[in-house]
Motif scaffolding. Structure first.
Motif, PDB file in Angstrom:
ATOM      1  N   TYR A 149      -2.290 -26.774  84.922  1.00  0.00           N
ATOM      2  CA  TYR A 149      -3.312 -26.965  83.906  1.00  0.00           C
ATOM      3  C   TYR A 149      -4.551 -26.163  84.276  1.00  0.00           C
ATOM      4  N   GLY A 150      -5.167 -25.554  83.294  1.00  0.00           N
ATOM      5  CA  GLY A 150      -6.433 -24.850  83.492  1.00  0.00           C
ATOM      6  C   GLY A 150      -7.279 -25.043  82.259  1.00  0.00           C
ATOM      7  N   ASP A 151      -7.736 -23.948  81.689  1.00  0.00           N
ATOM      8  CA  ASP A 151      -8.474 -24.030  80.435  1.00  0.00           C
ATOM      9  C   ASP A 151      -7.512 -23.951  79.259  1.00  0.00           C
ATOM     10  N   THR A 171      -2.430 -29.401  78.502  1.00  0.00           N
ATOM     11  CA  THR A 171      -3.789 -29.104  78.955  1.00  0.00           C
ATOM     12  C   THR A 171      -4.813 -29.707  77.997  1.00  0.00           C
TER      13      THR A 171
END
Length: 690
Positions: free
Chosen positions: A599-601, A671
């Motif tokens: 997960y990130g942006d 996300t």
């Protein structure tokens, strides 16, 4: 109802006054439990108690149990018979266990299925057959920490039992309870009335023991007579009595035939510190101090005698002599202690052990002084006064007065500090250092007093946890639970900006290498959060609300409190139920996925549906807007803003599929959910709410 009155009286040696009322109420509760357990009908159960007896009356008790039928469920019908229609082994075992024949078995039909059952009729028994077992069980269930054995027997009770009286109407229930055979004999007052009385009828108990035995067995009536008598006599002699519930209960538990009298002590003793004077009167002698209309203590007191005398002056003179003698001693100790400064006792603290593994009281004083300075800086208290109060905090333990009257610790320190010319804020803090002393006690009213109380309690907690001597069960010899409750109450009620982890870490650091438990800080935090849970449950908050906040582990109690109150408000919102369920779905998807680590942006280019684009925009906007709310502890306002997400979240779950074959899109949607969860988790984990 047309039953009879049951009387059960347990005659004993003098019962401890502080336990009398609770023991009698417990006896009554246990009898009530037994009556209900045996399906006996009655109108009400009332209790009586005096120094030498516990008694209950069951009004309008029926002579027989209620006839009843109990239903026992067996195997499900589908498992009860085999393909040939023969009963299965499971069914046979059930039949054998309950001693049945097949003709007694019926079928129960419910919306959830069909089962074999049988209805067993329970025939009622006479009350006479049930009472002995019920009464003995009720007495045994009076759980008291200070029980004893007497004679050669193995029976334990708070005091030796001499008589047992069980009357059902006019009938004596012949039985042996705790080794004592029941009789009609009850005992009156030791010095007045008839010593030994034969009771004919259970309904006549109160009247007979009153008129013939000179015993007011009704505890509450006796208490009211004492209270009214004291108030009336105080008014008559031109004052107002200091009547506390604790003292009134204790005196009520000491007498069977209260006689209210007043007396005086020498006026010169009014020069003794009034708190010491009052302590001696109330705690040592069980006397009631008298004040004038301006609230000034008078050289008069009221006491309660347990006997009527033709010459009450002799009783008064005797009590005056006793009190004056106690006050002579107190004045001598006080004057002797004042000859040296309080601070001179510091060197003697080296000779007094706080704990064999944690050093002397002088060592504890040094630690408290360092910790108090740190706490004072955190909460904005006067640093100089906090350090000085800490340095003097244990010095009064060396004095003769505190050695004689141990409950005056701290309070005498205040008086000696005043005589030494110490600043009033310092002196007053000394009297506040042990507060709160018990459940419901007031917390320190001064900021320096709060500093001293917290540092003293935290030093003890960290020290004892640091050597792995945790409280177990009911055993808590150093009152660590009370200390933890005290710290939490002070922080919450005074809204002090203290972080529990930093506080514990600072205390551990001050101890240096003395402690052997490497997990002391975490153990302390777990212990404190357990106490915090009890505080909130006691104040009416639900367990799920507490756990929702605890899951993110806020370390500042006032921040914890703001979140609890915000979450309780959130539950009143119309949108709350749907948002809770949505959060549960979010947690489900995130927990089930094994791709959390990537997960990130949010990748805006991978958002395919209008609903996920709309939700992403809301999340982005709220991520910025919520920051000042969270920073200022405005959690209620934050949750109100989050509640506006309901429609966007509903649309997302209704229109967007999370688990799809396109890995990039799948991760991007997870996300999105993780960002959504983060918004809520800044306040609490609402997925834990029910």
């Amino acid at each position: 109802m047309n039953g009879k009155t049951l009387l059960v009286e347990i005659g004993t040696e003098e019962l401890p006054p502080k336990l009398l009322c609770s023991s009698a109420q417990l006896f009554c509760d246990n009898i009530t439990t037994e009556l209900n357990k045996f399906y006996l009908m009655y109108k009400k159960v009332v209790w009586f108690a005096s120094p030498r007896r516990l008694a209950v009356q069951v009004i309008d008790l029926q002579t027989h149990q209620i006839d009843r039928t109990i239903q026992k469920r067996g195997p499900a019908l589908k498992n009860a018979f085999d393909n040939k229609g023969q009963i299965t082994e499971q069914t046979q075992k059930w039949i054998n266990k309950n001693k049945l024949i097949l003709s007694q078995v019926e079928t129960l039909y419910t919306t959830k299925g069909k089962w074999l059952i049988f209805n067993k009729k329970i025939k009622s028994k006479k009350i006479q057959l049930l009472l002995p077992l019920m009464i003995e069980q009720a007495i045994k269930q009076i759980s008291l920490s200070k029980s004893m054995r007497w004679g050669n027997g193995i029976i334990r009770f708070i005091r030796p039992i001499h008589t047992v009286t069980v009357l059902f109407g006019k009938e004596l229930i012949s039985c042996i309870i705790l080794g004592i055979k029941s009789k009609r004999i009850i005992y009156g007052h030791r010095f007045m009335g008839e010593s030994k009385i034969t009771l004919i009828d259970a309904d006549e108990y109160l009247q007979v023991i009153l008129t013939r035995g000179k015993v007011i067995a009704d505890y509450n009536k006796r208490k009211e007579i004492i209270k009214t008598g004291i108030e009336s006599l105080a008014h008559k002699i031109g004052g107002k009595a200091d009547i506390t519930d604790e003292l009134l209960d204790e005196v009520t538990s000491l007498v069977e035939w209260p006689v209210i009298l007043h007396a005086t002590f020498k006026k010169e003793f009014l020069n003794i510190p009034h708190k010491l004077l009052i302590h001696i009167m109330k705690k040592t002698q069980r006397y009631f101090p008298i004040y004038d209309d301006q609230g000034m203590l008078l050289s008069k007191f009221i006491f309660v005698s347990n006997i009527e005398s033709s010459d009450s002056n002799q009783i008064i003179i005797g009590n005056e002599k006793v009190l004056n003698s106690r006050l002579v001693d107190a004045k001598f100790f006080f004057d002797y202690d004042r000859k040296k400064r309080l601070s001179n006792n510091l060197k003697y603290l080296n000779k007094v052990i706080f704990h064999k593994k944690l050093g002397s009281l002088r060592d504890k004083t040094k630690r408290i002084t360092y910790l108090s300075k740190w706490i004072a800086i955190q909460i904005g208290a006067n640093i100089k006064y906090s350090i000085r109060a800490s340095l003097l905090s244990k010095c009064d333990l060396i004095t003769s007065t505190v050695f004689e009257f141990t409950e005056m610790q701290g309070i005498m320190g205040m008086y000696y500090a005043r005589y030494n010319g110490e600043n009033e804020e310092i002196a007053f803090a000394l009297s506040q250092q042990y507060k709160p002393c018990f459940s419901g006690d007031k917390i320190p009213s001064s900021l320096v007093g709060c500093v001293l109380s917290i540092s003293d309690k935290m030093d003890t907690l960290v020290g004892i946890f640091g050597i792995k001597q945790f409280p177990k069960g009911s055993k808590d010899p150093l009152a660590l639970r009370r200390a933890a409750f005290g710290i939490l109450r002070i922080i919450l009620e005074r809204k002090l900006p203290l972080n529990l982890k930093l506080l514990a870490e600072k205390s551990v650091h001050i101890y240096k290498n003395v402690l052997t438990n490497k997990n002391t800080v975490n153990d302390i935090l777990d212990f404190m959060f357990d106490r915090l849970q009890q505080l909130y449950l006691k104040n009416g908050y639900s367990l799920c609300v507490f756990k929702s906040v605890l899951s993110i582990r806020p370390l500042c109690p006032i921040d914890f409190d703001l979140r609890i109150k915000a979450l309780s408000y959130f539950l009143t919102l119309q949108e709350s139920n749907e948002l809770i369920m949505s959060n549960k779905r979010v947690v489900h998807f995130l927990t089930k996925s094994n791709k959390i680590s990537v997960y990130g942006d949010i990748n805006l280019s991978l958002l395919k549906h209008k609903e996920e684009i709309e939700l992403a925009n809301h999340i982005s906007k709220l991520t910025t807007e919520l920051k000042p709310y969270i920073a200022q502890g405005l959690y209620k306002e934050a949750l109100i803003e989050l509640a506006k997400l309901k429609e966007a979240i509903d649309n997302f779950f209704n229109k967007v599929k999370i688990n799809i074959n396109d890995t990039s899109v799948h991760i991007n949607r997870l996300t999105l959910l993780s960002k959504l969860r983060f918004l809520f988790i800044q306040v609490a984990d609402i997925s834990l709410l029910k």
